[in-house]
Design an enzyme around this catalytic site. Structure first.
Site, mmCIF file in Angstrom:
data_model
loop_
_atom_site.group_PDB
_atom_site.id
_atom_site.type_symbol
_atom_site.label_atom_id
_atom_site.label_comp_id
_atom_site.label_asym_id
_atom_site.label_seq_id
_atom_site.Cartn_x
_atom_site.Cartn_y
_atom_site.Cartn_z
ATOM 1 N N LYS A 107 0.827 -1.220 0.000
ATOM 2 C CA LYS A 107 0.000 0.000 0.000
ATOM 3 C C LYS A 107 0.858 1.265 0.000
ATOM 4 C CE LYS A 107 -0.399 -0.558 4.938
ATOM 5 N NZ LYS A 107 0.099 -1.901 4.990
ATOM 6 N N ILE A 138 -10.021 -9.051 1.989
ATOM 7 C CA ILE A 138 -11.350 -8.628 1.498
ATOM 8 C C ILE A 138 -11.244 -8.204 0.035
ATOM 9 C CG2 ILE A 138 -13.284 -7.039 1.828
ATOM 10 C CD1 ILE A 138 -12.330 -6.586 4.681
ATOM 11 N N LYS A 207 -4.435 3.488 2.544
ATOM 12 C CA LYS A 207 -5.424 2.622 1.901
ATOM 13 C C LYS A 207 -6.566 3.458 1.314
ATOM 14 C CE LYS A 207 -4.356 -1.085 5.153
ATOM 15 N NZ LYS A 207 -4.738 -1.590 6.489
HETATM 16 N N1 LIG Z 1 1.404 -8.782 6.957
HETATM 17 C C1 LIG Z 1 0.181 -8.484 6.597
HETATM 18 O O1 LIG Z 1 -0.793 -8.886 7.240
HETATM 19 C C2 LIG Z 1 -0.062 -7.639 5.375
HETATM 20 C C3 LIG Z 1 -1.397 -7.322 4.993
HETATM 21 C C4 LIG Z 1 -1.630 -6.571 3.838
HETATM 22 C C5 LIG Z 1 -0.543 -6.114 3.109
HETATM 23 N N2 LIG Z 1 0.732 -6.395 3.537
HETATM 24 C C6 LIG Z 1 1.829 -5.875 2.737
HETATM 25 O O2 LIG Z 1 2.590 -6.959 2.193
HETATM 26 C C7 LIG Z 1 3.953 -6.609 2.107
HETATM 27 C C8 LIG Z 1 4.775 -7.653 2.840
HETATM 28 O O3 LIG Z 1 4.434 -7.663 4.204
HETATM 29 P P1 LIG Z 1 4.966 -8.805 5.201
HETATM 30 O O4 LIG Z 1 4.199 -8.613 6.455
HETATM 31 O O5 LIG Z 1 4.914 -10.114 4.529
HETATM 32 O O6 LIG Z 1 6.489 -8.358 5.405
HETATM 33 P P2 LIG Z 1 7.651 -9.177 6.115
HETATM 34 O O7 LIG Z 1 7.099 -10.274 6.943
HETATM 35 O O8 LIG Z 1 8.537 -8.169 6.759
HETATM 36 O O9 LIG Z 1 8.444 -9.847 4.901
HETATM 37 C C9 LIG Z 1 9.238 -9.124 4.003
HETATM 38 C C10 LIG Z 1 10.021 -10.092 3.132
HETATM 39 O O10 LIG Z 1 10.713 -9.363 2.131
HETATM 40 C C11 LIG Z 1 12.111 -9.648 2.168
HETATM 41 N N3 LIG Z 1 12.814 -8.377 1.945
HETATM 42 C C12 LIG Z 1 12.548 -7.174 2.496
HETATM 43 N N4 LIG Z 1 13.402 -6.245 2.016
HETATM 44 C C13 LIG Z 1 14.215 -6.879 1.153
HETATM 45 C C14 LIG Z 1 15.305 -6.471 0.329
HETATM 46 N N5 LIG Z 1 15.721 -5.198 0.320
HETATM 47 N N6 LIG Z 1 15.900 -7.387 -0.451
HETATM 48 C C15 LIG Z 1 15.486 -8.678 -0.457
HETATM 49 N N7 LIG Z 1 14.453 -9.145 0.301
HETATM 50 C C16 LIG Z 1 13.836 -8.239 1.089
HETATM 51 C C17 LIG Z 1 12.392 -10.186 3.565
HETATM 52 O O11 LIG Z 1 13.501 -11.063 3.503
HETATM 53 P P3 LIG Z 1 14.033 -11.848 4.812
HETATM 54 O O12 LIG Z 1 12.943 -12.801 5.171
HETATM 55 O O13 LIG Z 1 15.252 -12.557 4.351
HETATM 56 O O14 LIG Z 1 14.284 -10.798 5.848
HETATM 57 C C18 LIG Z 1 11.066 -10.921 3.879
HETATM 58 O O15 LIG Z 1 11.119 -12.219 3.402
HETATM 59 C C19 LIG Z 1 4.058 -5.193 2.664
HETATM 60 O O16 LIG Z 1 4.005 -4.269 1.625
HETATM 61 C C20 LIG Z 1 2.824 -5.065 3.539
HETATM 62 O O17 LIG Z 1 2.367 -3.723 3.679
HETATM 63 C C21 LIG Z 1 0.992 -7.145 4.630
#
Ligand SMILES: NC(=O)c1ccc[n+]([C@@H]2O[C@H](COP(=O)([O-])OP(=O)(O)OC[C@H]3O[C@@H](n4cnc5c(N)ncnc54)[C@H](OP(=O)(O)O)[C@@H]3O)[C@@H](O)[C@H]2O)c1
Length: 430
Positions: A107, A138, A207
């Site tokens: 987002k 959703i 959002k």
């Molecule tokens: N979590 C939710 O419930 C949710 C809901 C809606 C939307 N989102 C969106 O989805 C996205 C991901 O969220 P998340 O919660 O899954 O994040 P997260 O758990 O922090 O995971 C991020 C992943 O990206 C990798 N990463 C981050 N920066 C990197 C870089 N510079 N180079 C290579 N790999 C990199 C990390 O690698 P490592 O594992 O090796 O550290 C990790 O695997 C975000 O934009 C968030 O706003 C999340």
């Protein structure tokens, strides 16, 4: 088994990435049948390949070099679930410019750099899909762009931040203070160690910028959204609201008016009989009014590994279908108009105002006089004797112009008998 394969590069294997990996593996048979091809993850970009991720994974798929996905001619579709703006934006633009389809749940990136991304997608005739970026599991982006496309959307009102909705629900049900529920939400993993993006309203604002751009076919940027968080909401306000037949929710509101688009995120008193009033805990919901369809509401889990991955995988399937039919770029950006954003001062709502005043005759009359002079009329007043020489007054106004009530409140604050204006909260949905 289908011979055709759509090859995916997954950028990020954290909460959402892991969910995407799981769904593509566990539901592969149904997904394959629905798409008409196998969807295979070929490469996964991470920061730390040595991390234990709790999933059965071919380690050779992991890479720390983004070029292995973006510049790989064997990859058709890139899924960005890394988060943050950079390098996610740089990688996403590179992927789009090379004609790859892009699916993202980011987002921040879409709200801040939507225009650049859509222009890149348009130029290379690629798809860019972002259902997971608003309200997690959703379905809301595609329903707005497709199922409700025949309508002129009049308003969008959402509860689109699960953390604050959980906190307000706990405050409301248990009479707990803001700080106490924040600690509880952090212990449960619902709130971050730095909770400001949630409790100050910025997460919901990002959002809303995305939702309102799609709903009203114009580009709404983050800095055009008025934002106010829930940090000043108290258990006392929630109790008074309850007495007045309202609940307090953090609402994301966008409306089309003759003077432009209203876009605001703030806590609001919502009548108990409004469909959004019973959306509790971490649940999200979005209430939409269209000129043809009337009122529709979407409800579900706004975040989390599997709900968000559900939206991301559906986008992957959609983009895969377009690739197979050779029609990527079919889902066009819907911001084809340029509409002004209405200034906050010219919006009008009903207001709830709580004041602590000297407990003596004539105080209420003085306040009413100032309100009247500023064209603010009262719908109801509660007066409570509190302690010693002070009393509490709770007023609900009729619909008034924001600039008028703000001017009146400034004058009321200067009255010697007014000790404090404790709370000022808008109402919505009457
Ligand atoms: N979590 C939710 O419930 C949710 C809901 C809606 C939307 N989102 C969106 O989805 C996205 C991901 O969220 P998340 O919660 O899954 O994040 P997260 O758990 O922090 O995971 C991020 C992943 O990206 C990798 N990463 C981050 N920066 C990197 C870089 N510079 N180079 C290579 N790999 C990199 C990390 O690698 P490592 O594992 O090796 O550290 C990790 O695997 C975000 O934009 C968030 O706003 C999340």
């Amino acid at each position: 088994m289908f011979d055709k394969v759509v090859s995916v590069g997954l950028m990020g294997l954290g909460t959402v990435g892991r969910g995407v990996y799981r769904i593509l593996k566990e539901n592969s048979t149904g997904i394959e049948q629905k798409v008409g091809a196998r969807i295979e993850i070929k490469k996964i970009l991470v920061r730390d390949p040595g991390k234990n991720r709790g999933i059965d994974l071919d380690e050779d798929m992991l890479t720390t070099d983004a070029s292995d996905l973006i510049d790989n001619p064997g990859i058709d579709l890139v899924v960005e679930v890394m988060g943050g703006v950079n390098p996610a934006l740089e990688y996403s633009l590179r992927a789009l410019r090379q004609g790859k389809s892009l699916v993202t749940a980011n987002k921040d990136m879409i709200a801040l750099h939507g225009r650049e991304l859509f222009e890149a997608a348009e130029a290379s005739q690629s798809d860019i899909l972002f259902e997971g970026s608003v309200a997690g599991g959703i379905p809301i982006i595609r329903p707005l762009k497709e199922c409700l496309a025949a309508n002129r959307i009049r308003q969008v009102i959402g509860i689109i931040n699960g953390t604050t909705n959980y906190m307000l629900t706990r405050m409301s049900k248990e009479g707990l203070a803001f700080k106490q529920v924040l600690k509880e939400a952090q212990a449960l993993g619902y709130a971050e160690a730095d909770p400001s993006a949630d409790v100050e309203g910025y997460d919901a604002a990002r959002k809303l910028a995305i939702l309102s751009s799609i709903a009203f076919n114009t580009r709404i940027t983050l800095n055009e959204v008025y934002v106010e968080g829930i940090t000043r909401i108290t258990a006392e306000d929630i109790a008074y609201a309850n007495e007045l037949n309202y609940v307090i929710k953090l609402l994301a509101i966008a409306k089309e008016t003759n003077e432009g688009i209203e876009v605001r995120v703030h806590p609001a008193l919502l009548p108990k009989n409004h469909p959004l009033a019973s959306v509790n805990d971490v649940y999200n919901a979005i209430f939409i009014r269209g000129d043809a369809v009337g009122d529709v509401m979407f409800y579900g889990r706004g975040a989390g590994e599997m709900p968000t991955a559900s939206a991301v995988v559906a986008d992957i399937m959609n983009a895969a279908r377009n690739l197979l039919k050779n029609v990527p770029g079919l889902i066009r950006c819907t911001c084809f108009e340029e509409k002004p954003v209405k200034s906050m001062g010219s919006t009008s709502t009903k207001y709830y105002v709580r004041l602590n005043v000297a407990d003596k005759p004539g105080v209420l009359a003085g306040i009413a006089f100032i309100l009247g002079n500023n064209e603010v009329s009262l719908a109801s007043v509660l007066q409570r004797h509190t302690t010693g020489h002070s009393a509490e007054i709770v007023m609900v106004t009729h619909k008034v112009l924001e600039k008028n009530i703000q001017k009146a409140l400034k004058e009321i604050r200067d009255l010697p008998a007014v000790h404090e204006i404790t709370s000022v909260i808008r109402t919505e949905g009457d």
